[in-house]
Design a protein around this motif. Structure first.
Motif, PDB file in Angstrom:
ATOM      1  N   UNK A 176       0.832  -1.208   0.000  1.00  0.00           N
ATOM      2  CA  UNK A 176       0.000   0.000   0.000  1.00  0.00           C
ATOM      3  C   UNK A 176       0.863   1.254   0.000  1.00  0.00           C
ATOM      4  N   UNK A 177       1.930   1.237   0.791  1.00  0.00           N
ATOM      5  CA  UNK A 177       2.836   2.394   0.839  1.00  0.00           C
ATOM      6  C   UNK A 177       3.480   2.629  -0.521  1.00  0.00           C
ATOM      7  N   UNK A 178       3.864   1.549  -1.199  1.00  0.00           N
ATOM      8  CA  UNK A 178       4.470   1.684  -2.525  1.00  0.00           C
ATOM      9  C   UNK A 178       3.459   2.204  -3.553  1.00  0.00           C
ATOM     10  N   UNK A 179       2.204   1.761  -3.442  1.00  0.00           N
ATOM     11  CA  UNK A 179       1.158   2.271  -4.340  1.00  0.00           C
ATOM     12  C   UNK A 179       0.981   3.775  -4.148  1.00  0.00           C
ATOM     13  N   UNK A 180       1.091   4.214  -2.915  1.00  0.00           N
ATOM     14  CA  UNK A 180       0.873   5.628  -2.614  1.00  0.00           C
ATOM     15  C   UNK A 180       2.072   6.482  -3.002  1.00  0.00           C
ATOM     16  N   UNK A 181       3.281   6.017  -2.705  1.00  0.00           N
ATOM     17  CA  UNK A 181       4.478   6.849  -2.849  1.00  0.00           C
ATOM     18  C   UNK A 181       5.353   6.487  -4.046  1.00  0.00           C
ATOM     19  N   UNK A 182       5.059   5.378  -4.714  1.00  0.00           N
ATOM     20  CA  UNK A 182       5.875   4.986  -5.847  1.00  0.00           C
ATOM     21  C   UNK A 182       7.154   4.286  -5.417  1.00  0.00           C
ATOM     22  N   UNK A 183       7.863   3.732  -6.387  1.00  0.00           N
ATOM     23  CA  UNK A 183       9.106   3.029  -6.084  1.00  0.00           C
ATOM     24  C   UNK A 183      10.128   3.997  -5.494  1.00  0.00           C
ATOM     25  N   UNK A 184      10.852   3.517  -4.495  1.00  0.00           N
ATOM     26  CA  UNK A 184      11.855   4.319  -3.780  1.00  0.00           C
ATOM     27  C   UNK A 184      11.240   5.608  -3.202  1.00  0.00           C
TER      28      UNK A 184
END
Length: 311
Positions: A16-24
């Motif tokens: 979920x965090x990656x979906x929100x903030x993108x890779x890296x």
């Protein structure tokens, strides 16, 4: 001496965090601009910092909703320009093209009533956002997992045109009456997300007649166009509420399409249910109209005309 920042940690999951903030976490800076607070990410935990407690609480509400939105697979909030809604405006939830804020004092009273009561009647003229705000609040509750499903209900009552003369089968005849509910949904949620919710029955849109015999637990239930229910239909709807549910009953008593010999169930409710704990009545007026500027003038002109003619 400046006071130290206040911190709030919000735990999620890595996907979920990656979906929100993108890779890296490439979109972390944009998230900070949107929240108006410093953001730190460690594994699947996001920490926000702000010196003002009120600003921190607002940022926490925004971030919680964004994480819920990402969990459902909705598009990132930063695809379009930011809309903070102006100073002091109450945020409800994220929409497709913009975030959704309350726009009038009357809408704020409506929102507060829904937070504090399980059954809310909201009565006001066309264009005051009764249906739209109710659907937005329902989506907010679903995203925050406060309810398991949303049930959107409307009576299929003719407004000068008989159902029997409309083409098609029963579904085709009923669909036009449900259109305003679909309009609000499609403005708040992506079409593929709505299709998934319909398939999983976490969102239902239904004519009032189909509610008989059901018990709706852990649901956010909205009855729209409630002025076109009879007393018996209103009783039937209100007794559908189950454990853990909220209900909003919305209508405009100046637009009753029932036969003259029938009493509107909405008009009678304040007298019938007065004094029952957990029920609230909210009145909106022409000052809460958020459609084209002419709508306020039209409502006022009709009020003056009907008053002069004793209607």
């Amino acid at each position: 001496m400046r006071k130290p920042p206040i911190k709030k940690q919000i735990a999620s999951d890595q996907d979920t965090v990656l979906k929100l903030l993108g890779s890296q976490f490439k979109d972390k800076r944009r998230l900070e601009e949107y929240l108006g607070a410093a953001v730190h990410v460690r594994n699947s935990t996001i920490t926000i910092e702000e010196r003002s407690r009120s600003k921190l609480e607002r940022a926490e509400k925004l971030l919680t909703d964004l994480l819920s939105r990402a969990m459902f697979g909705d598009p990132p909030f930063f695809q379009g320009p930011f809309d903070r809604g102006g100073s002091g405006r109450q945020y409800i939830t994220a929409g497709n093209r913009r975030n959704i804020f309350l726009k009038t004092k009357g809408q704020e009273r409506f929102y507060d009533a829904v937070q504090k009561h399980d059954l809310v009647f909201v009565i006001g003229p066309a264009g005051t956002g009764k249906t739209y705000c109710a659907v937005a609040m329902a989506v907010q509750c679903l995203r925050q997992r406060l309810v398991d499903r949303i049930i959107l209900v409307r009576p299929a009552v003719e407004a000068g045109e008989s159902l029997g003369f409309l083409p098609g089968n029963l579904r085709d005849k009923v669909e036009p009456y449900l259109a305003p509910l679909y309009d609000a949904l499609y403005d708040i949620l992506p079409r593929d997300t709505i299709a998934q919710h319909f398939e999983e029955k976490t969102i239902e849109v239904s004519p009032l007649a189909y509610m008989r015999g059901r018990t709706l637990n852990n649901a956010f239930i909205i009855l729209d166009e409630a002025q076109n229910t009879t007393l018996a239909q209103m009783k039937m709807f209100l007794t559908r509420m189950g454990v853990g549910s909220k209900a909003v009953v919305a209508g405009d008593v100046t637009q009753i399409d029932l036969a003259s010999k029938k009493q509107s169930g909405l008009q009678a409710m304040e007298g019938v249910l007065a004094g029952i704990e957990g029920i609230s009545f909210v009145a909106l007026d022409a000052g809460d109209v958020v459609r084209h500027r002419l709508v306020k003038d039209i409502i006022a002109a009709y009020g003056k005309f009907e008053g002069a003619n004793g209607q």
